[in-house]
Design a protein around this motif. Structure first.
Motif, short mmCIF file in Angstrom:
data_model
loop_
_atom_site.label_atom_id
_atom_site.label_comp_id
_atom_site.label_asym_id
_atom_site.label_seq_id
_atom_site.Cartn_x
_atom_site.Cartn_y
_atom_site.Cartn_z
N UNK A 183 63.21 62.64 45.15
CA UNK A 183 62.95 63.34 45.96
C UNK A 183 61.28 63.95 44.67
N UNK A 184 60.38 63.60 46.38
CA UNK A 184 59.18 64.23 45.32
C UNK A 184 58.12 64.76 46.44
N UNK A 185 57.04 65.59 45.25
CA UNK A 185 56.32 66.12 45.86
C UNK A 185 55.08 65.96 45.75
N UNK A 186 53.86 65.43 46.61
CA UNK A 186 52.75 65.25 45.81
C UNK A 186 51.65 66.16 46.49
N UNK A 187 50.28 67.00 45.51
CA UNK A 187 50.34 67.45 46.32
C UNK A 187 48.53 67.31 46.05
N UNK A 188 47.85 67.28 47.01
CA UNK A 188 46.56 66.53 47.44
C UNK A 188 46.49 65.55 48.32
N UNK A 189 45.26 65.73 49.53
CA UNK A 189 45.36 64.56 50.18
C UNK A 189 44.06 63.84 49.97
N UNK A 190 43.86 63.25 48.53
CA UNK A 190 42.52 62.64 48.96
C UNK A 190 43.26 61.08 48.86
N UNK A 191 42.87 60.05 48.49
CA UNK A 191 42.81 58.45 48.62
C UNK A 191 44.57 58.98 47.96
N UNK A 192 44.14 59.62 46.30
CA UNK A 192 45.42 59.30 45.39
C UNK A 192 46.39 60.19 45.48
#
Length: 588
Positions: free
Chosen positions: A345-354
């Motif tokens: 289970x992963x959380x990604x913080x930030x909605x730019x290209x990366x």
């Protein structure tokens, strides 16, 4: 469609002839009749030794005569080996566009004139935009073509050093220091080093990675360039014609290695730049390098070029409770491959290209992904929307298209990009409605100028959709707003609603700190203050402290995508060469 006509050539020839005459007789009023009231002049080193833009006929007429008196520009003529004069539309305005050549006391240049009718003066054709760009310095031309090094074919020294011996000695710097030290071996560093090499300026690139190209090679597994191949060539060596439209990261990284070898660039891998101080009296830096074997080396270059990108230090925000999280936390710059997190289970913080690309990579590897949006984000489809700004590069030569890019003053470039952004909205209507329906916060840049101006002012804040937006709309990747986060716990993200989003991994796709912080770290607070703000647009309507002299003599900056570096490196190299030959003072 472009309309090539004799009328366009005649109009451009007449204007250039009158312009040259007017520059020689500035007191006779002819110059005033040549510029439209709403006109723009962008000079790139040719007359002002600066990169600057002037808006309006009054400002141009005040600045141009003294600069022309000093630099004595002459020989204005349609460039015979460039695109012919033609009728075009730029920034929503129909104009006659012509590429011309000229000379000054110190160099040869190229330019672009765009003519439009002045309704208040009988529709007489007048200059709407004018570009004057320095192309080369007289007596210090690039070592290319007929000017290439000859070597000695008939009286070889069979006992002396051969080419390889000389290359090793040049790159080893055992008995001398480079004139220019370039920090960073990505597209920025390679571009400026290649330009300086052709101007016979001794240049060394240092990079902390172990292998040339690792700054691309070590990025996440699925990465490819987001703009097309015809835009992205490095100076002097275009990519082969069979290359894919979107270049994979490892292919580009390997090309960087080949480029360094083919262009004979001096490059030290595994070398950390630890900092430096400038001697005003000597006009040199004292810098410290930590080499691959752990030893330190002190050097005294006259110029240091920071080619570390728009920013170099990862930005890690203070997120409540993140230190209590029991799983793995990493910045996006450390992320490699989603296969390591299959079934997790992963959380990604930030909605730019990366952030989007990492979320999609994790999802495709079988991870359960939640994407947190911190602020509104500009979203465009990779095709055709994101490519609209590069439309000129789909025809004509790279040299002409680069000059057209340079020729657009900031105000008109913003207008042009706003028009393109409106087209993108229409093309992406279904996508954007879908994102809004799941609570994704959209924007379209300052004054709706689109993604490229977000890059030029902020260095990010946009996403080229290659599928992640569709996954968000379908709910395959869960979207959350960062503002709704309460705190992290050992188990994951606790929301204000009381819900806990369990996680094994948190990826901070939170961008990078401003480059000013890197300057302070490497050179101290005094130098940081002397330089001031880096990137974004200043009062001169140009990128601040990029590709030009700064408030700190001997310190230069280059950054951007491959196209920006290809173009900007030419201007930066000419300034360094001019300083080395005594044509230009060291200070700003």
């Amino acid at each position: 469609m472009l309309d090539r006509t004799d009328d366009s050539s005649v109009a451009a020839d007449n204007w250039l002839a009158q312009f040259e005459e007017a520059l020689g007789k500035p007191d006779e009023g002819l110059l005033k009749t040549l510029f439209h009231p709403d006109s723009y002049w962008r000079d790139v080193l040719a007359l002002s030794w600066n990169i600057q833009t002037l808006n309006g006929a009054d400002a141009i007429l005040e600045a141009l005569p003294p600069l022309a008196h000093r630099m004595a520009p002459a020989g204005f003529a349609i460039a015979p080996d460039r695109a012919a004069p033609r009728k075009v539309m730029r920034a929503g305005t129909n104009a006659i566009e012509a590429i011309f050549k000229f000379e000054t006391k110190v160099g040869r240049g190229s330019g672009i004139i765009r003519l439009i009718p002045d309704a208040d003066d009988g529709n007489r054709l007048k200059a709407w935009t004018l570009l004057t760009e320095l192309g080369e310095l007289k007596g210090f031309e690039e070592q290319l073509g007929m000017n290439r090094p000859r070597g000695n074919a008939y009286s070889r020294d069979f006992r002396g050093p051969n080419w390889l011996d000389l290359r090793k000695a040049s790159a080893g710097y055992s008995d001398h220091d480079p004139t220019v030290l370039v920090i960073g071996g990505g597209q920025s560093g390679l571009s400026i080093a290649a330009r300086l090499k052709q101007l016979n300026v001794d240049t060394l690139i240092v990079d902390r990675e172990k292998r040339i190209g690792d700054n691309w090679r070590k990025r996440y597994h699925a990465l490819t360039l987001h703009n097309q191949v015809q835009v992205n060539h490095l100076p002097y060596m275009p990519f082969p014609p069979n290359w894919p439209t979107y270049i994979p990261k490892d292919k580009l990284a390997n090309w960087f290695e080949a480029y360094v070898e083919a262009m004979e660039l001096n490059f030290w891998t595994g070398t950390e730049f630890e900092g430096g101080r400038y001697d005003e009296t000597e006009g040199r830096w004292t810098v410290t390098l930590r080499c691959v074997d752990g030893a330190t080396r002190t050097m005294h270059p006259r110029h240091v070029v920071l080619a570390t990108g728009v920013s170099g230090i990862p930005s890690v925000p203070d997120i409540p409770g993140l230190e209590d999280f029991a799983g793995k936390v990493m910045h996006s710059s450390q992320y490699d491959d989603g296969e390591n997190w299959k079934g997790k289970r992963a959380i990604v913080i930030g909605t730019g290209n990366s952030g989007h690309d990492i979320a999609q990579d994790l999802h495709s590897s079988g991870a359960k992904v939640t994407l947190f949006q911190r602020s509104s984000t500009l979203v465009v489809s990779i095709e055709p929307s994101a490519q609209l700004v590069y439309a000129p590069y789909n025809e004509g030569t790279l040299e002409d298209n680069d000059l057209i890019t340079v020729s657009m003053p900031l105000k008109l470039a913003r207008k042009s990009h706003a028009m393109t952004a409106e087209k993108s909205k229409v093309l992406d209507t279904e996508l954007l409605k879908g994102l809004e329906s799941v609570g994704f916060k959209l924007d379209f840049g300052e004054d709706n100028t689109g993604w490229q101006f977000k890059y030029l002012t902020r260095g990010g804040g946009y996403y080229f959709n290659v599928g992640c937006s569709d996954l968000i709309v379908k709910g395959d990747i869960v979207l959350k707003q960062f503002a709704d986060l309460d705190t992290f716990t050992a188990a994951g993200a606790k929301m204000r609603s009381g819900e806990t989003i369990a996680a094994d991994l948190v990826v901070l796709a939170t961008g990078y700190k401003r480059q000013e912080e890197l300057v302070r770290k490497l050179f101290g607070e005094a130098v940081e203050k002397r330089v001031g703000t880096i990137w974004g647009f200043g009062e001169e309507q140009e990128l601040r402290n990029m590709y030009r002299r700064t408030g700190q003599p001997g310190l230069w900056f280059i950054a951007g995508g491959l196209a920006q570096c290809r173009i900007g490196s030419k201007h930066l190299a000419l300034q360094i060469k001019a300083i080395e030959e005594g044509l230009l003072p060291r200070g700003a």
